[in-house]
Design a protein around this motif. Structure first.
Motif: not given
Length: 141
Positions: A30-56
């Protein structure tokens, strides 16, 4: 989760790892939708995904040290395969999900070694082209 009777502690940790992996995959898809909805750059949203991968992944590493049921062992294998697949896809630039370090393909990116490419820095320039360039160390004929 800890109130459910009959489950092993390792199974609950695998369930938490699966939840973190699901969140990482959902954020990535959902990166394209989330980054436009949250008004954040793609890189910032991907950090959230990578942190969840690391926690898992950390949860998954700790699960075998607790008691796993027979079914929990199979869940562990499945979640490990999903998290490893996520890491492989994020780490391989040929699959169109990587550029600038965190996973979004940008302009000019592609498979290395095709055509001529240059990397410019304030101190040096690296050229990668199909024909070799003579260097100062090459003897002149």
């Amino acid at each position: 989760m800890f109130q459910v009777k009959g489950g092993s502690p390792g199974d609950e940790i695998v369930a938490l790892a699966a939840l973190a992996g699901f969140i990482a995959l959902a954020v990535r898809i959902l990166l394209p939708w989330l980054s436009s909805y949250l008004r954040l750059p793609d890189v910032d949203v991907l950090v959230v995904a990578h942190v969840h991968w690391a926690i898992g992944s950390i949860f998954l590493l700790g699960a075998p040290f607790n008691s796993l049921s027979r079914q929990g062992e199979w869940w562990w294998v499945g979640v490990a395969a999903v998290l490893a697949g996520y890491a492989l896809v994020m780490g391989n630039g040929r699959w169109g999900v990587r550029s600038e370090g965190l996973g979004v393909r940008g302009e000019g990116s592609g498979i290395r070694g095709q055509g001529s490419e240059s990397i410019h820095n304030s101190q040096f320039t690296i050229h990668n082209s199909p024909t070799p360039h003579p260097s100062p160390l090459t003897p002149h004929s």
